[in-house]
Design a protein around this motif. Sequence first.
Motif, PDB file in Angstrom:
ATOM      1  N   ASN A  26     -24.255  33.889  41.880  1.00 45.62           N
ATOM      2  CA  ASN A  26     -25.339  33.977  42.867  1.00 45.62           C
ATOM      3  C   ASN A  26     -26.339  32.830  42.800  1.00 45.62           C
ATOM      4  OD1 ASN A  26     -24.908  37.170  41.927  1.00 45.62           O
ATOM      5  ND2 ASN A  26     -24.912  36.790  44.122  1.00 45.62           N
ATOM      6  N   ASN A  58     -23.797  31.550  58.360  1.00 45.28           N
ATOM      7  CA  ASN A  58     -23.841  31.955  56.955  1.00 45.28           C
ATOM      8  C   ASN A  58     -24.225  30.837  55.986  1.00 45.28           C
ATOM      9  OD1 ASN A  58     -22.804  34.701  57.413  1.00 45.28           O
ATOM     10  ND2 ASN A  58     -20.919  33.650  58.006  1.00 45.28           N
ATOM     11  N   PRO A  80     -24.608  38.509  55.751  1.00 45.86           N
ATOM     12  CA  PRO A  80     -23.451  37.730  56.190  1.00 45.86           C
ATOM     13  C   PRO A  80     -22.920  38.223  57.536  1.00 45.86           C
ATOM     14  CG  PRO A  80     -23.167  38.566  53.940  1.00 45.86           C
ATOM     15  CD  PRO A  80     -24.354  39.253  54.509  1.00 45.86           C
ATOM     16  N   GLN A  84     -18.036  37.706  53.625  1.00 39.34           N
ATOM     17  CA  GLN A  84     -18.492  38.472  52.466  1.00 39.34           C
ATOM     18  C   GLN A  84     -19.762  37.884  51.854  1.00 39.34           C
ATOM     19  OE1 GLN A  84     -17.015  41.402  51.260  1.00 39.34           O
ATOM     20  NE2 GLN A  84     -15.839  41.210  53.169  1.00 39.34           N
ATOM     21  N   ARG A  85     -19.987  36.569  52.053  1.00 36.46           N
ATOM     22  CA  ARG A  85     -21.080  35.890  51.369  1.00 36.46           C
ATOM     23  C   ARG A  85     -21.863  35.009  52.329  1.00 36.46           C
ATOM     24  NH1 ARG A  85     -19.952  35.180  45.791  1.00 36.46           N
ATOM     25  NH2 ARG A  85     -22.176  34.673  45.653  1.00 36.46           N
ATOM     26  N   GLU A 112     -26.160  40.470  45.984  1.00 34.65           N
ATOM     27  CA  GLU A 112     -24.837  40.068  45.535  1.00 34.65           C
ATOM     28  C   GLU A 112     -24.144  39.148  46.531  1.00 34.65           C
ATOM     29  OE1 GLU A 112     -23.164  40.536  42.634  1.00 34.65           O
ATOM     30  OE2 GLU A 112     -25.131  41.237  41.936  1.00 34.65           O
ATOM     31  N   TYR A 113     -24.489  39.282  47.822  1.00 33.69           N
ATOM     32  CA  TYR A 113     -23.773  38.507  48.837  1.00 33.69           C
ATOM     33  C   TYR A 113     -24.223  37.040  48.914  1.00 33.69           C
ATOM     34  CZ  TYR A 113     -27.980  39.537  51.627  1.00 33.69           C
ATOM     35  OH  TYR A 113     -29.280  39.657  52.071  1.00 33.69           O
TER      36      TYR A 113
END
Length: 345
Positions: A26, A58, A80, A84-85, A112-113
């Motif tokens: 992260n 993103n 997002p 996922q991120r 977390e993303y």
Amino acid sequence: MAVKARPDTTALQQLKKQLKENALGNLYVFHGEEAYLRDHYLGQMKKRLLPAGMEDFNYHVINEKEFDLKKLAQFIDCLPMMSQRTMVVVNDHDLFKGDKEGLTALLKELPEYVCLVFVYDLIAYKADARTKLAGVLKEKGCVVAFNRQEQGDLVDWIARRFKALDHDIGTEEAKYLIFKCGDLMHTLISEISKVGAYASHRRVTRQDIDAVATPQLDAVVFDMTDAIAAGNFDKAASVLGDLYHMQERPINLLAILGKQLRQLYTARLALEQKKGSRYLVELWKMRSAYPAERLMQSARRFSLGWCRRAVIRCAQVDLAMKSTGADGEELLTGLLMELAVKKGA
């Protein structure tokens, strides 16, 4: 005499492992001189984290002039989209200045993303281990130093780059390219492209490198002293004239020449004491043995007395430039003539 310690690459190896396993964290801090490697890994992270075509939604960048904690928090909170991120890159913000407490609180609670990367390019990274922020970076983040590469790694990389251009290059020629143009990859990549486009045969030669590569100033001054060693004053004068034409300041040229002559003197002393090039590597904290080997070869063509006088005269001319108001070009040209005439003495 202690050998210069090799840089710690633990964090870089960890980053490589995370990329391979698709397990990026992260929080990262990227710093160091080797911008080419840094940008390469930033690009690899972006590919791993963000689906193609969704970068605009993103991927977020904040430069130092527009940085504030509120804006950073807004980007971190952006969920997002079809990914996922998210990835947030902050350029040239000094983490240890400004609101450290607010930043510490923000970094403690990263979702977390998100993948947040602080990039140091124009400023140096200087951590303050006494702060809570440093503790958070150690606990939750990865501080990656992109240092200049070791000569062996650079030689292998240069060979791969030339192979991609349908050329081969030998180890000694690759070392010569590094000596000529410096050991930063972001500089070498453009020089490799030029040499690759120029070379008419598959095997790259020194002549190809000399024809089109842009040498660093230290290498040019080395060529000038090599010309003196060979008794070729015309070439030495021509090199100096080219440097004047490039508007290099005489005082700067003298500083580089002075360092070169001091290194040459120590090389001559090493020869007198039956020491090898490794002695010069350790004494001058060189990154590789190649420049030391070149110095040892050059030193064999000068007497110890000449080297000693050359160092003294260089210091005297430096003082004259700084204190008498005499023309710098005349002083430096006169020194070059004096060194050439007394080369054999």
